[in-house]
Design a protein around this motif. Structure first.
Motif, mmCIF file in Angstrom:
data_model
loop_
_atom_site.group_PDB
_atom_site.id
_atom_site.type_symbol
_atom_site.label_atom_id
_atom_site.label_comp_id
_atom_site.label_asym_id
_atom_site.label_seq_id
_atom_site.Cartn_x
_atom_site.Cartn_y
_atom_site.Cartn_z
ATOM 1 N N MET A 123 56.411 44.361 43.378
ATOM 2 C CA MET A 123 56.858 43.348 44.331
ATOM 3 C C MET A 123 57.485 44.009 45.551
ATOM 4 O O MET A 123 58.296 44.929 45.424
ATOM 5 C CB MET A 123 57.866 42.416 43.675
ATOM 6 N N LYS A 124 57.091 43.559 46.719
ATOM 7 C CA LYS A 124 57.634 44.060 47.980
ATOM 8 C C LYS A 124 58.578 43.014 48.559
ATOM 9 O O LYS A 124 58.200 41.843 48.672
ATOM 10 C CB LYS A 124 56.494 44.346 48.955
ATOM 11 N N PRO A 125 59.806 43.409 48.901
ATOM 12 C CA PRO A 125 60.769 42.427 49.439
ATOM 13 C C PRO A 125 60.199 41.671 50.634
ATOM 14 O O PRO A 125 59.630 42.271 51.550
ATOM 15 C CB PRO A 125 61.954 43.300 49.856
ATOM 16 N N GLY A 126 60.335 40.343 50.605
ATOM 17 C CA GLY A 126 59.852 39.511 51.694
ATOM 18 C C GLY A 126 58.380 39.167 51.594
ATOM 19 O O GLY A 126 57.832 38.517 52.491
ATOM 20 N N PHE A 127 57.719 39.592 50.501
ATOM 21 C CA PHE A 127 56.291 39.341 50.336
ATOM 22 C C PHE A 127 56.049 38.582 49.030
ATOM 23 O O PHE A 127 56.831 38.662 48.087
ATOM 24 C CB PHE A 127 55.511 40.660 50.316
ATOM 25 N N ASP A 128 54.927 37.863 48.988
ATOM 26 C CA ASP A 128 54.540 37.152 47.778
ATOM 27 C C ASP A 128 53.966 38.128 46.752
ATOM 28 O O ASP A 128 53.819 39.322 47.025
ATOM 29 C CB ASP A 128 53.504 36.075 48.120
ATOM 30 N N LYS A 129 53.599 37.606 45.583
ATOM 31 C CA LYS A 129 53.093 38.444 44.501
ATOM 32 C C LYS A 129 51.809 39.170 44.931
ATOM 33 O O LYS A 129 51.009 38.652 45.723
ATOM 34 C CB LYS A 129 52.834 37.601 43.260
ATOM 35 N N PRO A 130 51.588 40.370 44.440
ATOM 36 C CA PRO A 130 50.442 41.183 44.864
ATOM 37 C C PRO A 130 49.113 40.672 44.316
ATOM 38 O O PRO A 130 49.061 40.049 43.244
ATOM 39 C CB PRO A 130 50.772 42.568 44.298
ATOM 40 N N PHE A 131 48.049 40.963 45.039
ATOM 41 C CA PHE A 131 46.711 40.544 44.648
ATOM 42 C C PHE A 131 45.715 41.616 45.072
ATOM 43 O O PHE A 131 46.037 42.524 45.852
ATOM 44 C CB PHE A 131 46.348 39.204 45.295
ATOM 45 N N ILE A 132 44.497 41.526 44.537
ATOM 46 C CA ILE A 132 43.443 42.485 44.865
ATOM 47 C C ILE A 132 42.592 41.934 46.001
ATOM 48 O O ILE A 132 42.238 40.766 46.020
ATOM 49 C CB ILE A 132 42.524 42.749 43.650
ATOM 50 N N MET A 133 42.287 42.820 46.961
ATOM 51 C CA MET A 133 41.441 42.417 48.084
ATOM 52 C C MET A 133 40.612 43.622 48.529
ATOM 53 O O MET A 133 41.053 44.778 48.388
ATOM 54 C CB MET A 133 42.310 41.907 49.237
ATOM 55 N N LYS A 134 39.449 43.352 49.042
ATOM 56 C CA LYS A 134 38.595 44.419 49.541
ATOM 57 C C LYS A 134 39.177 44.972 50.835
ATOM 58 O O LYS A 134 39.614 44.227 51.705
ATOM 59 C CB LYS A 134 37.170 43.895 49.792
ATOM 60 N N LYS A 135 39.146 46.304 50.968
ATOM 61 C CA LYS A 135 39.658 46.951 52.185
ATOM 62 C C LYS A 135 38.582 46.922 53.265
ATOM 63 O O LYS A 135 37.386 46.891 52.972
ATOM 64 C CB LYS A 135 40.053 48.401 51.886
ATOM 65 N N ARG A 136 39.024 46.984 54.487
ATOM 66 C CA ARG A 136 38.073 46.957 55.600
ATOM 67 C C ARG A 136 37.157 48.174 55.572
ATOM 68 O O ARG A 136 35.991 48.112 55.955
ATOM 69 C CB ARG A 136 38.829 46.910 56.933
ATOM 70 N N GLN A 137 37.700 49.327 55.112
ATOM 71 C CA GLN A 137 36.905 50.551 55.091
ATOM 72 C C GLN A 137 36.102 50.709 53.807
ATOM 73 O O GLN A 137 35.448 51.719 53.584
ATOM 74 C CB GLN A 137 37.804 51.777 55.291
ATOM 75 N N GLY A 138 36.139 49.694 52.947
ATOM 76 C CA GLY A 138 35.404 49.732 51.690
ATOM 77 C C GLY A 138 36.326 49.980 50.507
ATOM 78 O O GLY A 138 37.418 50.523 50.663
ATOM 79 N N GLY A 139 35.885 49.596 49.329
ATOM 80 C CA GLY A 139 36.723 49.727 48.150
ATOM 81 C C GLY A 139 37.753 48.611 48.084
ATOM 82 O O GLY A 139 37.745 47.682 48.907
ATOM 83 N N TYR A 140 38.656 48.715 47.109
ATOM 84 C CA TYR A 140 39.647 47.672 46.902
ATOM 85 C C TYR A 140 41.052 48.244 46.941
ATOM 86 O O TYR A 140 41.268 49.440 46.757
ATOM 87 C CB TYR A 140 39.414 46.979 45.556
#
Length: 208
Positions: A123-140
């Motif tokens: 968890m990062k302060p000030g942020f919602d729960k983490p999730f997986i997303m594809k990166k712009r340069q490829g991969g996740y």
């Protein structure tokens, strides 16, 4: 972030064989010492990778940008093991569950950073729960969205990719560096005796 590991203990082995090295002469003695030292440094490089693998769960290829042996030469009997790594490794490489988009656990994506440690949700302060997303340069990657923000605004202002520690940090502990240096010394002494024997055998054959 980088560290340099040297092994001062090799001087003891050289001192113990000083008489034989002096008898060989400067050039041959330098060749023997340089070869033995370089073999010890190669063993230390393997030990450094092993120590990092024991500490963190990220794959070895993600651990370091470079583990470089600065090799000794007969005319310059100095060698070092230089280890460098990024300030942080993408959090997804630390056994993330899940590690692909689709399923979104209620609590968020979890990771296991240290072997034998506890699985946690980063968890990062000030942020919602983490999730997986594809990166712009490829991969996740594992991302977190600023609390209260939506995806309609500028992407870089609303979402951040999360990182874990750099495995180089595992090697900054004094006791770990001592283990790596000890590996140099462990390999150096018997290897120096071997190199001396090889050179002496060549001298004997050449003198017949």
């Amino acid at each position: 972030m980088s560290i340099v590991i040297t092994a001062e203990g090799v001087e003891r082995a050289i001192s113990a064989m000083r008489e034989t090295l002096d008898a060989l002469g400067g050039k041959d003695a330098g060749v023997a010492v340089a070869r033995a030292l370089n073999r010890g440094l190669e063993a230390a490089r393997t030990e450094a990778a092993r120590q990092a693998r024991r500490a963190y769960t990220a794959p070895e290829k993600k651990l370091f940008d470079n583990i470089f042996v600065r090799r000794a030469k007969p005319a310059k009997l100095e060698g070092t093991l230089e280890i460098s790594g990024k300030p942080g490794v993408s959090r997804i490489h630390f056994l993330a569950i899940p590690n692909r988009p689709g399923t979104r656990p209620r609590e968020g994506v979890s990771t296991l950073v240290r072997r034998g440690g506890m699985r946690r949700i980063p968890m990062k302060p000030g942020f919602d729960k983490p999730f997986i997303m594809k990166k712009r340069q490829g991969g996740y990657g594992i991302f977190a969205r600023k609390r209260g923000a939506d995806f309609g605004g500028p992407w870089k202002n609303n979402v951040e990719m999360l990182f874990g520690p750099s495995p180089v940090q595992a090697l900054q502990r004094r006791d770990t560096q001592e283990k790596i240096a000890a590996r140099v010394e462990e390999v150096f002494a018997p290897r120096l005796r071997h190199e001396i024997d090889v050179i002496l055998a060549g001298i004997v054959r050449g003198g017949k």
